[in-house]
Enzyme design. Structure first.
Site, PDB file in Angstrom:
ATOM      1  N   HIS A  53     -15.240   3.755   9.467  1.00  0.00           N
ATOM      2  CA  HIS A  53     -14.735   4.282   8.205  1.00  0.00           C
ATOM      3  C   HIS A  53     -15.828   4.660   7.215  1.00  0.00           C
ATOM      4  O   HIS A  53     -15.662   5.618   6.454  1.00  0.00           O
ATOM      5  CB  HIS A  53     -13.796   3.262   7.549  1.00  0.00           C
ATOM      6  CG  HIS A  53     -12.442   3.186   8.157  1.00  0.00           C
ATOM      7  ND1 HIS A  53     -12.195   2.569   9.366  1.00  0.00           N
ATOM      8  CD2 HIS A  53     -11.236   3.664   7.729  1.00  0.00           C
ATOM      9  CE1 HIS A  53     -10.903   2.659   9.653  1.00  0.00           C
ATOM     10  NE2 HIS A  53     -10.304   3.316   8.675  1.00  0.00           N
ATOM     11  N   ASN A  65     -12.468   5.933   1.415  1.00  0.00           N
ATOM     12  CA  ASN A  65     -11.425   6.412   2.321  1.00  0.00           C
ATOM     13  C   ASN A  65     -10.150   6.733   1.554  1.00  0.00           C
ATOM     14  O   ASN A  65      -9.681   5.932   0.754  1.00  0.00           O
ATOM     15  CB  ASN A  65     -11.143   5.380   3.417  1.00  0.00           C
ATOM     16  CG  ASN A  65     -12.364   5.102   4.269  1.00  0.00           C
ATOM     17  OD1 ASN A  65     -12.898   4.005   4.275  1.00  0.00           O
ATOM     18  ND2 ASN A  65     -12.841   6.124   4.976  1.00  0.00           N
ATOM     19  N   ASP A  67      -8.171  -3.638   7.312  1.00  0.00           N
ATOM     20  CA  ASP A  67      -7.171  -2.560   7.368  1.00  0.00           C
ATOM     21  C   ASP A  67      -6.673  -2.417   8.802  1.00  0.00           C
ATOM     22  O   ASP A  67      -6.370  -1.305   9.273  1.00  0.00           O
ATOM     23  CB  ASP A  67      -7.753  -1.239   6.860  1.00  0.00           C
ATOM     24  CG  ASP A  67      -6.683  -0.203   6.525  1.00  0.00           C
ATOM     25  OD1 ASP A  67      -5.501  -0.574   6.432  1.00  0.00           O
ATOM     26  OD2 ASP A  67      -7.019   0.982   6.396  1.00  0.00           O
ATOM     27  N   ASP A  81     -16.277  -1.420   9.571  1.00  0.00           N
ATOM     28  CA  ASP A  81     -16.086  -1.457  11.024  1.00  0.00           C
ATOM     29  C   ASP A  81     -17.014  -0.508  11.762  1.00  0.00           C
ATOM     30  O   ASP A  81     -16.932  -0.373  12.991  1.00  0.00           O
ATOM     31  CB  ASP A  81     -14.637  -1.145  11.384  1.00  0.00           C
ATOM     32  CG  ASP A  81     -14.205   0.252  10.940  1.00  0.00           C
ATOM     33  OD1 ASP A  81     -14.958   0.902  10.185  1.00  0.00           O
ATOM     34  OD2 ASP A  81     -13.105   0.684  11.343  1.00  0.00           O
ATOM     35  N   GLU A 124       0.874  -1.173   0.000  1.00  0.00           N
ATOM     36  CA  GLU A 124       0.000   0.000   0.000  1.00  0.00           C
ATOM     37  C   GLU A 124       0.911   1.222   0.000  1.00  0.00           C
ATOM     38  O   GLU A 124       1.201   1.823   1.017  1.00  0.00           O
ATOM     39  CB  GLU A 124      -0.914   0.006   1.219  1.00  0.00           C
ATOM     40  CG  GLU A 124      -1.979   1.088   1.136  1.00  0.00           C
ATOM     41  CD  GLU A 124      -2.853   1.156   2.373  1.00  0.00           C
ATOM     42  OE1 GLU A 124      -3.882   1.841   2.314  1.00  0.00           O
ATOM     43  OE2 GLU A 124      -2.498   0.551   3.403  1.00  0.00           O
ATOM     44  N   HIS A 184      -5.782   5.716  -2.313  1.00  0.00           N
ATOM     45  CA  HIS A 184      -5.051   6.911  -1.886  1.00  0.00           C
ATOM     46  C   HIS A 184      -4.835   7.791  -3.105  1.00  0.00           C
ATOM     47  O   HIS A 184      -3.713   8.169  -3.449  1.00  0.00           O
ATOM     48  CB  HIS A 184      -3.731   6.532  -1.219  1.00  0.00           C
ATOM     49  CG  HIS A 184      -3.918   5.957   0.156  1.00  0.00           C
ATOM     50  ND1 HIS A 184      -4.015   6.735   1.286  1.00  0.00           N
ATOM     51  CD2 HIS A 184      -4.069   4.678   0.555  1.00  0.00           C
ATOM     52  CE1 HIS A 184      -4.197   5.954   2.331  1.00  0.00           C
ATOM     53  NE2 HIS A 184      -4.242   4.698   1.918  1.00  0.00           N
TER      54      HIS A 184
END
Length: 383
Positions: free
Chosen positions: A241, A209, A264, A238, A119, A185
């Site tokens: 997020h 996210n 994550d 969860d 990542e 990202h």
């Protein structure tokens, strides 16, 4: 051989009540609906058996992190039902990243993890999340080649931002090495994302996210990923997020066959609130939520795959059995297929005997990996 009978078993995308699984050594040799007439070795009343969870995005757990304490991380998540996982590495300096890949290549060869997920470091500074922006860089063919060589086939997935210079060539280079390319990202626009998908990218890293948000005149990567039938989208379900209503909408739109629930998770998963590390950055955990120290940026999660399954079932608009079948697909079958892990992800003849025993509240009671019960997995079992 071991014949396992339970009140419910998830088989072929459906919950059968009752059901059974038969194992021989490390493999599943037969499954079926109904109650076996004789020869039951393990009887699981008031329980449901599901495939072992497959987590394609995990950084740590139980107080430990990849790459230096890989066995501790894997053992923690196995106790919570994750029988296959990629070890995710954060952005790091070139030498540190190479060293981490070498450690995790050895862990992959030992069977501790199912492979490596890079990542970063080829991510957007504008959407860096918990990654150190000072270490982000554009893809470089020589660095990619060195990492692939160090991984010796263990690198299974790479997340990158497709708008970076050199990203197109990087996608081609990674695909040529049989690496799954994920987009994340990223500050890419809709058209940039579409081009990357057409080039062969197949995953959206933790959808929403650290991604350019949807705008009425520039829908960005979210819509491009959701509408492409070739793409699998990760969701960190969860309860922190992504809002539960948005989770439902994504699943309704893409279908469970295109949604992979990922933890994550970072080192604090399963631990008390306090100060932890994620890569080289300090992270404070309060009320179970991890944030970069001194900032509001979420830094991974403290979730387990079992928690994701429970959240998905609890917030589904479907009936319980249908919701459980869908959640099982998203925590096992879909990620396994996306990563090309052909021996795991379902309870089927010929696959590895990885299974999780859940009670009526979907809490983990026992875990089997490769035909062996995990020593730390305990629960009410009649033999």
């Amino acid at each position: 051989m071991t014949l396992i009978a339970a009140d419910a078993v998830v088989l072929d995308g459906h919950v059968v009540r009752p059901g059974w699984v038969q194992t021989d050594g490390a493999d599943i040799v037969a499954t079926g609906a109904g109650r076996p007439g004789t020869g039951v070795d393990v009887d699981l009343p008031q329980s449901v058996v599901v495939p072992g969870f497959v987590d394609m995005h995990c950084h740590g757990g139980g107080g430990a992190s990849y790459p230096h304490r890989a066995e501790e991380v894997a053992a923690f998540h196995r106790r919570h039902g994750t029988t296959s996982a990629l070890a995710s590495l954060l952005t790091a300096a070139p030498a540190d990243l190479l060293a981490g890949v070498r450690l995790l290549a050895a862990a992959t060869a030992a069977g501790t993890v199912a492979g490596i997920h890079l990542e970063g470091p080829w991510l957007s500074a504008a959407r860096c999340g918990a990654h150190d922006p000072a270490l982000l860089r554009a893809p470089d063919p020589a660095e990619i080649a060195a990492l692939l060589d160090a991984g010796d086939g263990a690198i299974r997935m790479v997340t990158l931002a497709p708008e970076l210079p050199g990203a197109d060539a990087a996608i081609r280079q990674l695909l040529a090495a049989d690496v799954v390319v994920a987009l994340g990202h990223t500050d890419a626009g809709y058209d940039q994302t579409r081009r990357a998908l057409d080039a062969g990218a197949t995953v959206g890293t933790h959808l929403f996210n650290a991604m350019r948000p949807v705008h009425q005149r520039e829908p960005g990567p979210v819509l491009a990923l959701l509408e492409d039938p070739r793409a699998t989208v990760e969701l960190i379900a969860d309860g922190v997020h992504v809002h539960p209503s948005l989770i439902r909408r994504v699943i309704d739109t893409a279908g469970p066959q295109r949604v992979a629930l990922v933890t994550d998770a970072m080192a604090a998963a399963g631990c008390r609130d306090g100060r932890y590390r994620l890569g080289g950055r300090a992270v404070d955990v309060a009320d179970g939520v991890a944030r970069v120290a001194g900032a509001t940026t979420i830094a991974g999660s403290t979730a387990t795959a079992a928690q994701l399954l429970r959240t998905a079932v609890a917030h589904s608009a479907l009936g319980f059995d249908a919701a459980l079948a869908a959640a099982t697909q998203m925590t096992a079958s879909t990620p396994a297929r996306t990563l090309g892990l052909s021996r795991v992800g379902a309870l089927q003849r010929g696959l590895r005997a990885d299974l999780v025993v859940l009670d009526r509240g979907l809490q983990v009671r026992r875990v089997m990996v490769g035909g062996r019960w995990e020593p730390a997995s305990v629960g009410p079992v009649s033999t």
